[in-house]
Design a protein around this motif. Sequence first.
Motif, PDB file in Angstrom:
ATOM      1  N   ARG A  48       0.693  -1.256  -0.010  1.00  0.00           N
ATOM      2  CA  ARG A  48      -0.163   0.145   0.033  1.00  0.00           C
ATOM      3  C   ARG A  48       0.909   1.215   0.099  1.00  0.00           C
ATOM      4  NH1 ARG A  48      -5.557  -0.666   1.384  1.00  0.00           N
ATOM      5  NH2 ARG A  48      -5.992  -3.062   1.956  1.00  0.00           N
ATOM      6  N   LEU A  51       1.434   2.104  -3.580  1.00  0.00           N
ATOM      7  CA  LEU A  51       0.477   2.742  -4.302  1.00  0.00           C
ATOM      8  C   LEU A  51       0.157   4.033  -3.719  1.00  0.00           C
ATOM      9  CD1 LEU A  51      -1.991  -0.556  -3.899  1.00  0.00           C
ATOM     10  CD2 LEU A  51      -0.820   0.323  -5.819  1.00  0.00           C
ATOM     11  N   ALA A  52       0.304   4.471  -2.569  1.00  0.00           N
ATOM     12  CA  ALA A  52       0.148   5.792  -1.957  1.00  0.00           C
ATOM     13  C   ALA A  52       1.190   6.744  -2.827  1.00  0.00           C
ATOM     14  CB  ALA A  52       0.538   5.763  -0.567  1.00  0.00           C
ATOM     15  N   ILE A  54       1.922   6.797  -5.872  1.00  0.00           N
ATOM     16  CA  ILE A  54       1.323   7.166  -7.406  1.00  0.00           C
ATOM     17  C   ILE A  54       0.735   8.579  -6.959  1.00  0.00           C
ATOM     18  CG2 ILE A  54      -0.181   6.577  -9.148  1.00  0.00           C
ATOM     19  CD1 ILE A  54       0.075   3.635  -7.993  1.00  0.00           C
ATOM     20  N   GLU A  56      -1.523  11.584  -7.867  1.00  0.00           N
ATOM     21  CA  GLU A  56      -3.015  11.783  -7.798  1.00  0.00           C
ATOM     22  C   GLU A  56      -3.578  11.622  -9.250  1.00  0.00           C
ATOM     23  OE1 GLU A  56      -6.691  11.469  -6.348  1.00  0.00           O
ATOM     24  OE2 GLU A  56      -4.921  11.778  -5.128  1.00  0.00           O
ATOM     25  N   ARG A  59      -3.441   8.231 -10.623  1.00  0.00           N
ATOM     26  CA  ARG A  59      -4.104   7.085  -9.904  1.00  0.00           C
ATOM     27  C   ARG A  59      -5.206   6.543 -10.931  1.00  0.00           C
ATOM     28  NH1 ARG A  59      -3.842   8.912  -3.664  1.00  0.00           N
ATOM     29  NH2 ARG A  59      -1.457   8.723  -3.613  1.00  0.00           N
ATOM     30  N   ARG A  60      -5.336   5.199 -10.938  1.00  0.00           N
ATOM     31  CA  ARG A  60      -6.422   4.493 -11.833  1.00  0.00           C
ATOM     32  C   ARG A  60      -6.545   5.060 -13.365  1.00  0.00           C
ATOM     33  NH1 ARG A  60     -10.079   1.925  -8.410  1.00  0.00           N
ATOM     34  NH2 ARG A  60     -10.048   2.724  -6.255  1.00  0.00           N
ATOM     35  N   CYS A  63      -0.596   1.998 -14.545  1.00  0.00           N
ATOM     36  CA  CYS A  63      -0.021   1.019 -13.318  1.00  0.00           C
ATOM     37  C   CYS A  63       1.283   1.055 -12.990  1.00  0.00           C
ATOM     38  CB  CYS A  63      -0.190  -0.518 -13.778  1.00  0.00           C
ATOM     39  SG  CYS A  63      -1.981  -0.756 -14.141  1.00  0.00           S
TER      40      CYS A  63
END
Length: 84
Positions: A48, A51-52, A54, A56, A59-60, A63
């Motif tokens: 995590r 992932l944090a 990345i 803003e 994000r989504r 990858c």
Amino acid sequence: MGEPVPADAVDPTCCPLCGASNQCVMAGSPGAADPALPCWCTQATIDRAQLARIPEAARRRACLCPACAAVLPADPPAGSGQSQ
């Protein structure tokens, strides 16, 4: 730090942390496996904390690459009293 990156400027085939190909099957990255097979990330455990990191705007939308996804947080120093 630089200016925020607009969401439409994010390249979905590049890792948002290092810029290398993320090998994302769904994004059609160069070097990605057969698109009929699941992406490498479906079998990966991604921390995590990575992932944090990345941005803003990405994000989504993009990858991580396998190398950035594999980075795990450092163990806390011995005797720090922190447990996992």
